[in-house]
Design an enzyme around this catalytic site. Structure first.
Site: not given
Ligand SMILES: NC(=O)c1ccc[n+]([C@@H]2O[C@H](COP(=O)([O-])OP(=O)(O)OC[C@H]3O[C@@H](n4cnc5c(N)ncnc54)[C@H](O)[C@@H]3O)[C@@H](O)[C@H]2O)c1
Length: 272
Positions: A8, A75, A101, A168, A170, A201
């Site tokens: 990701g 994934v 990620n 999310y 869970a 973020i």
């Molecule tokens: N931004 C926040 O506030 C925050 C907070 C806590 C946790 N997170 C976690 O951080 C991680 C990254 O999130 P982000 O905020 O950078 O968002 P983002 O949307 O930029 O990144 C998520 C990525 O996952 C990819 N993705 C989705 N389905 C996929 C699949 N089946 N196979 C491969 N890739 C796939 C998307 O294309 C995207 O590039 C995530 O797991 C998210 O849950 C983010």
């Protein structure tokens, strides 16, 4: 040179992009990976990285000082995850670090109306995806007999509940369970497994969540964000580099006796 695979990591402004750039600047070989719009078309396109972005992130990694390649991987597919590891080994000889990620954070609905397909969509990426990638990486790390490191990007939603976010929340609690189970089982191979739990973020995903929760609370966007900052001991929301720094630490020898942890990187907003 060590090699890191980051799922990701093909969406601009994302945590994955920051991870890729930071690990590249630390001299790692970086495998940038994302689902790509073609395979991700069942998700709303604005939530999915595209292959152009992925190529641009690879180029930026090379400028930052690391070798990098792009390998598309959904994934949710065991075959894709096995291919991801294989392509990394073909390019760089071995793997050292996997960062799970990839995540979907926009399918939020009132619990009593929560659609089964939304539940499956979120769980399949956020939890099953980490299982499949971890399994492919662990098989390789055990065969290499090198030890290694797996980092799962969980969330504050791995520690606390959030309304409208049953799937999310869970999935992220489950990711901490997977982290602990794999830490216990893979420790004897020298493989450390940890989770990192960010709070807010403003990535693409975070921006969508800010808008969603602001609307639910009847607040405008900036008032909602200011409220988060005011409640945070360090007085700000997170930035992607906060997560990248924590992951570089967990992947390093500085963290050689740390495994099975779910580390909050939240400015003190979450502390258990
Ligand atoms: N931004 C926040 O506030 C925050 C907070 C806590 C946790 N997170 C976690 O951080 C991680 C990254 O999130 P982000 O905020 O950078 O968002 P983002 O949307 O930029 O990144 C998520 C990525 O996952 C990819 N993705 C989705 N389905 C996929 C699949 N089946 N196979 C491969 N890739 C796939 C998307 O294309 C995207 O590039 C995530 O797991 C998210 O849950 C983010």
């Amino acid at each position: 040179m060590k090699t890191v695979i980051i799922t990701g990591s093909g969406r601009k402004k994302g945590i994955g992009e920051a991870l890729a750039l930071r690990f590249a600047s630390e001299g790692y070989n970086v495998v940038v990976s994302d689902i790509g719009t073609a395979k991700g078309r069942e998700f709303a396109a604005e939530h999915i990285g595209n292959t152009t972005e992925m190529d641009e992130i690879v180029a930026a990694c090379q400028v930052a000082g690391g070798q990098a390649i792009a390998v598309p991987c959904d994934v949710r597919s065991a075959a894709d995850c096995a291919n991801l590891v294989q392509k990394a080994v073909e390019a760089f000889g071995q793997i050292d670090v996997l960062i799970n990620n990839a995540g979907v954070g926009y399918l939020m609905e009132p619990f009593v109306d929560f659609k089964e397909e939304s539940w499956d969509a979120v769980l399949n990426v956020n939890l099953k995806g980490a299982f499949l990638c971890s399994q492919a990486a662990a098989r390789q790390l055990i065969a290499q007999n090198t030890g290694g490191c797996i980092i799962n990007i969980a969330s504050q939603a791995a520690k606390s509940g959030f309304p409208f976010a049953a799937a999310y929340t869970a999935s992220k609690h489950g990711l901490v369970g997977l982290t602990r189970s794999n830490a216990v089982e893979l420790g004897k191979f020298g493989i450390r497994v940890n989770a990192v739990c960010p709070n807010h973020i403003t990535t693409g995903l975070g921006d969508w969540q800010n808008k969603f929760f602001a609307e639910k609370l009847g607040l405008d966007y900036n008032t909602y964000l200011q409220g988060i900052k005011d409640r945070n001991p360090l007085g700000r929301t997170g930035v992607v580099e906060d997560i990248a720094k924590a992951c570089v630490f967990l992947a390093s020898d500085q963290a050689s006796y740390i495994t099975g942890e779910a580390m909050n990187v939240s400015g003190g907003e979450e502390y258990h």
